[in-house]
Design a protein around this motif. Structure first.
Motif, PDB file in Angstrom:
ATOM      1  N   UNK A   1      43.501  56.406  48.117  1.00  0.00           N
ATOM      2  CA  UNK A   1      42.414  56.708  46.903  1.00  0.00           C
ATOM      3  C   UNK A   1      43.148  56.040  45.765  1.00  0.00           C
ATOM      4  N   UNK A   2      44.332  56.362  45.421  1.00  0.00           N
ATOM      5  CA  UNK A   2      45.069  55.912  44.306  1.00  0.00           C
ATOM      6  C   UNK A   2      45.069  54.482  44.300  1.00  0.00           C
ATOM      7  N   UNK A   3      45.312  53.718  45.364  1.00  0.00           N
ATOM      8  CA  UNK A   3      45.417  52.387  45.594  1.00  0.00           C
ATOM      9  C   UNK A   3      44.225  51.793  45.203  1.00  0.00           C
ATOM     10  N   UNK A   4      43.035  52.337  45.689  1.00  0.00           N
ATOM     11  CA  UNK A   4      41.949  51.597  45.689  1.00  0.00           C
ATOM     12  C   UNK A   4      41.395  51.737  44.183  1.00  0.00           C
ATOM     13  N   UNK A   5      41.523  52.982  43.482  1.00  0.00           N
ATOM     14  CA  UNK A   5      41.309  52.972  42.047  1.00  0.00           C
ATOM     15  C   UNK A   5      42.064  51.923  41.109  1.00  0.00           C
ATOM     16  N   UNK A   6      43.356  51.921  41.495  1.00  0.00           N
ATOM     17  CA  UNK A   6      44.457  51.129  40.800  1.00  0.00           C
ATOM     18  C   UNK A   6      43.732  49.715  41.103  1.00  0.00           C
ATOM     19  N   UNK A   7      43.408  49.331  42.182  1.00  0.00           N
ATOM     20  CA  UNK A   7      43.002  47.930  42.539  1.00  0.00           C
ATOM     21  C   UNK A   7      41.620  47.582  41.910  1.00  0.00           C
ATOM     22  N   UNK A   8      40.702  48.737  41.770  1.00  0.00           N
ATOM     23  CA  UNK A   8      39.407  48.465  41.282  1.00  0.00           C
ATOM     24  C   UNK A   8      39.709  47.964  39.644  1.00  0.00           C
ATOM     25  N   UNK A   9      40.649  48.928  39.033  1.00  0.00           N
ATOM     26  CA  UNK A   9      40.757  48.609  37.653  1.00  0.00           C
ATOM     27  C   UNK A   9      41.359  47.398  37.422  1.00  0.00           C
ATOM     28  N   UNK A  10      42.440  46.901  38.245  1.00  0.00           N
ATOM     29  CA  UNK A  10      43.109  45.673  38.196  1.00  0.00           C
ATOM     30  C   UNK A  10      41.920  44.395  38.178  1.00  0.00           C
ATOM     31  N   UNK A  11      41.178  44.568  38.989  1.00  0.00           N
ATOM     32  CA  UNK A  11      39.937  43.580  39.455  1.00  0.00           C
ATOM     33  C   UNK A  11      39.148  43.448  38.257  1.00  0.00           C
ATOM     34  N   UNK A  12      38.657  44.644  37.597  1.00  0.00           N
ATOM     35  CA  UNK A  12      37.587  44.794  36.613  1.00  0.00           C
ATOM     36  C   UNK A  12      38.210  43.813  35.184  1.00  0.00           C
ATOM     37  N   UNK A  13      39.563  44.174  35.129  1.00  0.00           N
ATOM     38  CA  UNK A  13      40.361  43.561  33.980  1.00  0.00           C
ATOM     39  C   UNK A  13      40.345  42.084  34.115  1.00  0.00           C
ATOM     40  N   UNK A  14      40.551  41.693  35.630  1.00  0.00           N
ATOM     41  CA  UNK A  14      40.747  40.067  35.601  1.00  0.00           C
ATOM     42  C   UNK A  14      39.289  39.573  35.442  1.00  0.00           C
ATOM     43  N   UNK A  15      38.193  40.287  35.496  1.00  0.00           N
ATOM     44  CA  UNK A  15      36.900  39.514  35.531  1.00  0.00           C
ATOM     45  C   UNK A  15      36.594  39.450  33.887  1.00  0.00           C
ATOM     46  N   UNK A  16      37.081  40.362  33.132  1.00  0.00           N
ATOM     47  CA  UNK A  16      36.764  40.535  31.781  1.00  0.00           C
ATOM     48  C   UNK A  16      37.665  39.585  31.025  1.00  0.00           C
ATOM     49  N   UNK A  17      38.737  38.988  31.615  1.00  0.00           N
ATOM     50  CA  UNK A  17      39.705  38.174  30.668  1.00  0.00           C
ATOM     51  C   UNK A  17      39.079  36.977  30.615  1.00  0.00           C
ATOM     52  N   UNK A  18      39.071  36.255  29.453  1.00  0.00           N
ATOM     53  CA  UNK A  18      38.488  35.081  29.077  1.00  0.00           C
ATOM     54  C   UNK A  18      38.974  33.837  29.780  1.00  0.00           C
ATOM     55  N   UNK A  19      38.265  33.064  30.464  1.00  0.00           N
ATOM     56  CA  UNK A  19      38.716  31.874  31.118  1.00  0.00           C
ATOM     57  C   UNK A  19      39.117  30.678  30.295  1.00  0.00           C
ATOM     58  N   UNK A  20      40.241  30.173  30.600  1.00  0.00           N
ATOM     59  CA  UNK A  20      40.641  29.151  29.584  1.00  0.00           C
ATOM     60  C   UNK A  20      40.468  27.665  30.199  1.00  0.00           C
ATOM     61  N   UNK A  21      39.413  27.530  31.011  1.00  0.00           N
ATOM     62  CA  UNK A  21      39.099  26.112  31.836  1.00  0.00           C
ATOM     63  C   UNK A  21      38.346  25.241  31.179  1.00  0.00           C
ATOM     64  N   UNK A  22      38.745  24.804  29.709  1.00  0.00           N
ATOM     65  CA  UNK A  22      37.848  23.910  29.359  1.00  0.00           C
ATOM     66  C   UNK A  22      38.317  22.432  29.101  1.00  0.00           C
ATOM     67  N   UNK A  23      37.760  21.346  29.049  1.00  0.00           N
ATOM     68  CA  UNK A  23      37.738  20.093  28.870  1.00  0.00           C
ATOM     69  C   UNK A  23      38.426  19.616  27.471  1.00  0.00           C
ATOM     70  N   UNK A  24      38.338  20.489  26.525  1.00  0.00           N
ATOM     71  CA  UNK A  24      38.530  19.889  25.246  1.00  0.00           C
ATOM     72  C   UNK A  24      40.307  19.652  25.133  1.00  0.00           C
ATOM     73  N   UNK A  25      40.466  18.402  24.309  1.00  0.00           N
ATOM     74  CA  UNK A  25      41.794  17.800  24.279  1.00  0.00           C
ATOM     75  C   UNK A  25      42.394  18.964  23.337  1.00  0.00           C
ATOM     76  N   UNK A  26      43.718  19.108  23.668  1.00  0.00           N
ATOM     77  CA  UNK A  26      44.373  20.009  22.738  1.00  0.00           C
ATOM     78  C   UNK A  26      45.106  19.119  21.627  1.00  0.00           C
ATOM     79  N   UNK A  27      45.423  19.946  20.395  1.00  0.00           N
ATOM     80  CA  UNK A  27      46.111  19.310  19.646  1.00  0.00           C
ATOM     81  C   UNK A  27      45.165  18.411  18.558  1.00  0.00           C
TER      82      UNK A  27
END
Length: 70
Positions: A6-32
């Protein structure tokens, strides 16, 4: 044992939710910094990658290219 699972399932769920809320940095804008070029019609500076090229220079839009080059 069931509490460990049960603890592993809860920790895995929290990890998955945090991964989904993280902003994705896959843009095609040139850097610099980008080179800015002036429009031959109005003088507005536009990034070189967005500028429209014509026979008499670079322009901020196709409408300005058509108006200036006739």
């Amino acid at each position: 044992m069931k509490y460990l699972v049960l603890l592993l399932i809860v920790v895995g769920g929290i990890w998955w939710i945090r991964q989904q809320r993280r902003p994705h940095t896959h843009t095609n804008k040139p850097s610099g910094p980008q080179v800015m070029v002036p429009c031959a019609h109005c003088g507005t500076h536009t990034p070189e990658s967005d500028a429209v090229r014509g026979t008499q220079g670079t322009y901020c839009s196709a409408a300005h290219r058509d108006a200036h080059e006739g």
